[in-house]
Design an enzyme around this catalytic site. Structure first.
Site, short mmCIF file in Angstrom:
data_model
loop_
_atom_site.label_atom_id
_atom_site.label_comp_id
_atom_site.label_asym_id
_atom_site.label_seq_id
_atom_site.Cartn_x
_atom_site.Cartn_y
_atom_site.Cartn_z
N HIS A 106 -3.07 10.77 -1.89
CA HIS A 106 -3.15 9.50 -2.63
C HIS A 106 -4.60 9.03 -2.49
O HIS A 106 -5.22 9.21 -1.44
CB HIS A 106 -2.32 8.38 -2.00
CG HIS A 106 -0.85 8.62 -1.85
ND1 HIS A 106 -0.31 9.27 -0.79
CD2 HIS A 106 0.19 8.22 -2.62
CE1 HIS A 106 1.01 9.29 -0.91
NE2 HIS A 106 1.34 8.66 -2.01
N ASP A 109 -5.36 7.37 0.84
CA ASP A 109 -5.26 8.19 2.05
C ASP A 109 -6.63 8.66 2.51
O ASP A 109 -6.88 8.86 3.71
CB ASP A 109 -4.48 9.50 1.81
CG ASP A 109 -3.08 9.29 1.33
OD1 ASP A 109 -2.52 8.21 1.59
OD2 ASP A 109 -2.54 10.22 0.70
C1 XLS Z 1 7.90 8.75 -0.48
C2 XLS Z 1 7.35 9.77 -1.34
C3 XLS Z 1 5.82 9.82 -1.39
C4 XLS Z 1 5.36 10.60 -2.58
C5 XLS Z 1 3.92 10.40 -2.93
O1 XLS Z 1 9.07 8.77 -0.12
O2 XLS Z 1 7.88 11.01 -0.97
O3 XLS Z 1 5.34 10.33 -0.20
O4 XLS Z 1 5.58 11.96 -2.41
O5 XLS Z 1 3.63 9.10 -3.29
#
Ligand code: XLS
Ligand code: NI
Ligand code: NI
Length: 441
Positions: A106, A109
């Site tokens: 993201h 991140d």
């Molecule tokens: C949350 C999601 C998240 C997505 C990415 O439960 O799995 O991690 O994969 O935003």
């Protein structure tokens, strides 16, 4: 610059394939990247990815306690540019040693924290430039990028589905920046997970309006993807709830209906997460087979829940028989394609050492590789496919072909005139479970 002493993975040797008899916990027993499975190298059948958020941006905190991981990039703090750089160097040290071809992230991140849109843009651009260098130096590629539209307080009531058009605009800003960054980095896909695209109580929610906003937002993302020439698919990641009580993208079938409604079913596919499938009360293989049937299978987030806990615990996968079925239906559907298996999984809060990140990923990778080999064996054996083929064989015969083209009245008359009287046929479930278990261990 990041000091050598700050490189917590630098002392590890690359993880290698040593075969099923190896006793080395830091080696692969089944993941043999160059081995061919159904004519395709294992590394291309699996297209493994490490996720930045759980592995490098999470500090080991939970709702009752602070972060437990002592990392030089200090994930509990808002990242400065120096800390973001340190995290990047360490992340690529880990990726290189693990030997996986991809990662996912993201925007927030990886970048230094930002308090304005202008700062957000600059900090994202700066880390993307550094990331591009690390990718070129290591050969690690981007499976997908995504924007975090759920952590900042402004998104408490949703992003695209927020009651505030200003929040909707902010979400558009973040997605434009991140879609363009993903394009620049040569990402294979772009993901949207709608964590807060839903609601906690119907009492304060205009549901039809929110759905239209989400449909419009997705259309805008698709338009922009074409405008900038991004060739990868846009993927929606279904999840039934958590953090919102109800999410609009609750499972694959719901997402397909939504895409149809907004005319997006040819443009958008799904990123199916194992733990989200089970939270929705579906099996993982059901979600995979449904996506394949609708032609919207995109990619996988691989993890598992805990059967006794009703939330997204994001543990590393360790169930070989279960994953054998998942891999079987992926292979039967035509394979992983442009998608991949992203470890959207985190080590437990007490797993504080750098080596624990290796154990988590190595175990998950080996479980996937073994499941892939098992699925290959089931396909090679052929009995399961033959059974299913025989079970539906009547539809290829004369009567079956006519039946599917008749009117209700024609069929009704036919039943009366011919006196047909079909008897129950065994579905052989126990036999088939036993058959699969020959290969699933
Ligand atoms: C949350 C999601 C998240 C997505 C990415 O439960 O799995 O991690 O994969 O935003
Ligand atoms: Ni996920
Ligand atoms: Ni998840």
């Amino acid at each position: 610059m990041t000091d050598q002493t700050d490189r917590i993975f630098a002392g590890f040797d690359p993880i290698r394939y040593e075969g099923p008899d190896s006793d080395n916990p830091l080696a692969y027993r089944f993941y043999d990247p160059e081995r061919e499975v159904l004519g395709v190298k294992m590394k291309d059948q699996l297209r493994l990815a490490v996720c930045y958020w759980h592995s490098f941006a999470w500090a080991g905190h939970d709702i009752f306690g602070a972060g437990t991981f002592n990392r030089p990039w200090q994930p509990t703090q808002p990242a400065t540019e120096a800390l973001a750089e340190n995290k990047l160097i360490n992340a690529f040290d880990f990726l290189e040693r693990l030997g996986v071809p991809y990662f996912c992230f993201h925007d927030v991140d990886a970048m230094a924290a930002a308090s304005t849109a202008d700062e957000h843009r600059r900090h994202l651009a700066a880390i993307v430039e550094r990331m591009e260098e690390r990718m070129a130096a290591t050969g690690v590629k981007l499976l997908w990028g995504t924007a975090n539209l759920f952590s900042h307080p402004r998104y408490a009531a949703g992003a695209a589905t927020s009651p505030s058009p200003e929040v909707f605009a902010w979400a558009a800003f973040q997605v434009r920046e991140m879609l363009e960054a993903t394009h620049r980095l040569g990402g294979a896909n772009y993901v949207l997970w709608g964590g807060r695209e839903g609601y906690d109580t119907i009492l304060n929610t205009d549901l039809p309006r929110e759905m239209d906003q989400l449909g419009r937002f997705l259309s805008m993302v698709v338009e922009h993807k074409h405008k900038i020439g991004f060739g990868g698919p846009i993927l929606v990641e279904p999840k039934p709830h958590e953090p919102a009580k109800h999410q609009y993208d609750r499972d694959v079938a719901t997402v397909y209906g939504f895409l149809r409604r907004y005319g997006l079913e040819k443009e958008v596919k799904v990123n199916i997460e194992a733990n989200h499938a089970t939270l929705a009360g579906n099996s993982f293989e059901h979600e995979i087979a449904t996506a394949t049937a609708y032609g919207i299978f995109g990619s996988i987030d691989i993890n598992r829940g805990d059967p006794q806990n009703g939330w997204d615990t994001d543990q590393f996968p360790n169930d070989i028989p279960g994953l054998t079925l998942a891999l079987l239906y992926i292979l039967k559907g035509g394979g992983i394609g442009q998608g991949g298996f992203n470890f959207d999984a985190k080590v437990r809060r007490q797993s504080v050492d750098p080596v624990d990140l290796f154990h988590g990923h190595i175990g998950g990778i080996d479980v996937l590789a073994k499941a892939l080999l098992n699925a290959e064996a089931i396909i090679g054996d052929g009995r399961l496919d033959r059974f299913v083929g025989d079970r539906y064989a009547g539809w290829s015969e004369d009567f079956g072909k006519r039946a599917s083209q008749s009117s209700l009245a024609e069929l009704a008359d036919h039943v009366v005139e011919s006196g047909i009287d079909p008897r129950p046929q065994s579905g052989r479930q126990e036999y088939l479970e036993n058959l699969v278990n020959r290969f699933a261990g």
